[in-house]
Write an enzyme that holds these catalytic residues in place. Structure first.
Site, short mmCIF file in Angstrom:
data_model
loop_
_atom_site.label_atom_id
_atom_site.label_comp_id
_atom_site.label_asym_id
_atom_site.label_seq_id
_atom_site.Cartn_x
_atom_site.Cartn_y
_atom_site.Cartn_z
N ASP A 46 1.26 -9.00 -3.62
CA ASP A 46 0.90 -9.15 -2.21
C ASP A 46 0.09 -7.95 -1.74
O ASP A 46 0.59 -6.84 -1.65
CB ASP A 46 2.17 -9.25 -1.37
N TYR A 51 -5.04 -2.91 3.56
CA TYR A 51 -4.36 -1.94 2.67
C TYR A 51 -5.38 -1.12 1.88
O TYR A 51 -5.03 -0.11 1.27
CB TYR A 51 -3.41 -2.64 1.69
N LYS A 76 -4.76 -10.87 2.69
CA LYS A 76 -4.68 -11.21 4.12
C LYS A 76 -5.95 -10.76 4.84
O LYS A 76 -6.54 -9.73 4.50
CB LYS A 76 -3.47 -10.51 4.77
N HIS A 109 -3.37 -12.11 9.00
CA HIS A 109 -2.39 -11.00 8.96
C HIS A 109 -1.50 -10.93 10.21
O HIS A 109 -0.31 -10.70 10.12
CB HIS A 109 -3.15 -9.68 8.75
N1 LIG Z 1 2.33 -8.94 6.72
C1 LIG Z 1 2.60 -7.76 7.20
O1 LIG Z 1 2.29 -7.44 8.35
C2 LIG Z 1 3.31 -6.76 6.34
C3 LIG Z 1 3.82 -5.59 6.92
C4 LIG Z 1 4.50 -4.69 6.09
C5 LIG Z 1 4.66 -4.98 4.73
N2 LIG Z 1 4.11 -6.13 4.20
C6 LIG Z 1 4.23 -6.45 2.75
O2 LIG Z 1 5.59 -6.35 2.36
C7 LIG Z 1 5.70 -5.42 1.29
C8 LIG Z 1 7.04 -4.76 1.29
O3 LIG Z 1 7.30 -4.12 2.53
P1 LIG Z 1 7.31 -2.53 2.74
O4 LIG Z 1 6.40 -1.92 1.74
O5 LIG Z 1 7.04 -2.28 4.17
O6 LIG Z 1 8.81 -2.09 2.52
P2 LIG Z 1 10.02 -2.38 1.50
O7 LIG Z 1 9.57 -3.13 0.30
O8 LIG Z 1 11.12 -2.91 2.35
O9 LIG Z 1 10.41 -0.89 1.09
C9 LIG Z 1 9.54 -0.06 0.38
C10 LIG Z 1 10.13 1.35 0.39
O10 LIG Z 1 11.41 1.33 -0.23
C11 LIG Z 1 11.42 2.20 -1.35
N3 LIG Z 1 12.13 1.47 -2.43
C12 LIG Z 1 11.66 0.44 -3.16
N4 LIG Z 1 12.57 0.03 -4.05
C13 LIG Z 1 13.65 0.82 -3.89
C14 LIG Z 1 14.90 0.89 -4.53
N5 LIG Z 1 15.21 0.06 -5.52
N6 LIG Z 1 15.79 1.85 -4.10
C15 LIG Z 1 15.46 2.69 -3.09
N7 LIG Z 1 14.28 2.67 -2.44
C16 LIG Z 1 13.38 1.75 -2.84
C17 LIG Z 1 9.98 2.46 -1.72
O11 LIG Z 1 9.84 3.76 -2.24
P3 LIG Z 1 8.85 4.14 -3.46
O12 LIG Z 1 7.60 3.32 -3.36
O13 LIG Z 1 8.63 5.60 -3.23
O14 LIG Z 1 9.62 3.87 -4.74
C18 LIG Z 1 9.29 2.35 -0.36
O15 LIG Z 1 9.38 3.57 0.35
C19 LIG Z 1 4.53 -4.48 1.54
O16 LIG Z 1 4.23 -3.65 0.44
C20 LIG Z 1 3.45 -5.46 1.87
O17 LIG Z 1 2.96 -6.09 0.72
C21 LIG Z 1 3.45 -7.01 5.00
#
Ligand SMILES: NC(=O)c1ccc[n+]([C@@H]2O[C@H](COP(=O)([O-])OP(=O)(O)OC[C@H]3O[C@@H](n4cnc5c(N)ncnc54)[C@H](OP(=O)(O)O)[C@@H]3O)[C@@H](O)[C@H]2O)c1
Length: 278
Positions: A46, A51, A76, A109
């Protein structure tokens, strides 16, 4: 990866229920992270134009040696590119950066209510779909009110709505609306961005009970709730850990304990008021 179940979208396309997100990963690092993810067994990636890592993501896909039809790539359209013709141009640009001739899923998005352009934008998406350059189209961050309008003014029911969703923001109303209209729910920030959620005592206790990590317990909750999830990590051990969630199951007590964690806590903006790029 055969162990990851698929969700069949409303147009018959299968989407892995667990994928890999790359928000906030710089382009060069994204190439490395996506390569590690694909090597680990993820098959769904994704990304998004905003990004600024479509190029690195595409390079990792090209170098992976995995057949294109075994991968599921989502990108997106950014807010500033909404509008029929702009969207068509922005899509070309995304495909170009990714080095692909189609994406599996293309999402608007954010609705950007102040711009009032999402239905026109979506009509361009319908063209992209008809031309076979996206296998499915959908939206992100749409509240039911935005979806109702979209459904009333366009022809193709979005395959997916990708929204902020985690145990502290369970989005019951949106999930029910999606289920009713055949729209799959995809959870962004599924781990609550790796912040407080993973230290919540209930989550820690459930993880300990199953001999798993808090992140694995949370991902299991998503899978058993029926959400598509896209956890992000740039840490190889976590990339592996987040995919290793198919060897255990939460029981009814665990699910009841998770249900009690919902507090309507948003980490990101409310889509009704988010007009950046309008
Ligand atoms: N459509 C939208 O508006 C929107 C908005 C936000 C996000 N997204 C999508 O959703 C994806 C995921 O959301 P997100 O990146 O906001 O947050 P997330 O996946 O909820 O959390 C990512 C964070 O958690 C840490 N992490 C990952 N696995 C872990 C584990 N097993 N144990 C402890 N910590 C862990 C990562 O650290 P490290 O990387 O340092 O390991 C990073 O800081 C995004 O990458 C993006 O593709 C979409």
């Amino acid at each position: 990866m055969s162990q990851v179940p698929s969700i069949t979208l409303n147009n018959g396309l299968n989407m892995p229920q667990l994928g890999f997100g790359v928000w906030q990963v710089p382009d060069g690092e994204a190439e490395k992270a996506v390569a590690t993810a694909i090597e680990t067994g993820y098959r769904s990636i994704d990304t998004a134009a905003i990004y600024e890592n479509e190029t690195g993501t595409g390079k990792a896909i090209a170098a992976s040696g995995v057949a294109r039809d075994e991968l599921f790539v989502t990108t997106k359209l950014w807010n500033s590119e909404q509008g029929h013709d702009r969207a068509l141009r922005a899509f070309d640009d995304s495909l170009d950066k990714l080095g692909l001739d189609y994406v599996d899923l293309y999402l608007i998005h954010w609705p950007v209510p102040a711009k009032d352009a999402y239905t026109d934008t979506y009509k361009a998406f319908e063209k992209i779909l008809a031309d076979g350059r996206a296998k499915a189209i959908g939206v992100s961050n749409f509240h039911p009110e935005h979806l109702k309008r979209l459904l009333g003014e366009t022809s193709v029911v979005p395959a997916v709505n990708q929204i902020e969703l985690h145990p502290q923001l369970q989005q019951a109303e949106s999930r029910a609306f999606h289920a009713d209209r055949g729209i799959a729910t995809e959870a962004w920030s599924p781990l609550g961005q790796g912040r407080g959620l993973l230290e919540v005592p209930t989550v820690v206790a459930i993880a300990q009970k199953h001999g798993r990590t808090p992140a694995q317990a949370v991902l299991r909750w998503h899978l058993q709730t029926g959400n598509i999830v896209i956890p992000k990590s740039v840490t190889p051990s976590r990339i592996k850990e987040n995919l290793d969630v198919f060897g255990f199951e939460l029981d009814a007590d665990d699910l009841a304990a998770f249900a009690a964690l919902d507090e309507g806590k948003r980490l990101g903006p409310d889509p009704a008021e988010f007009n950046v790029g309008a």
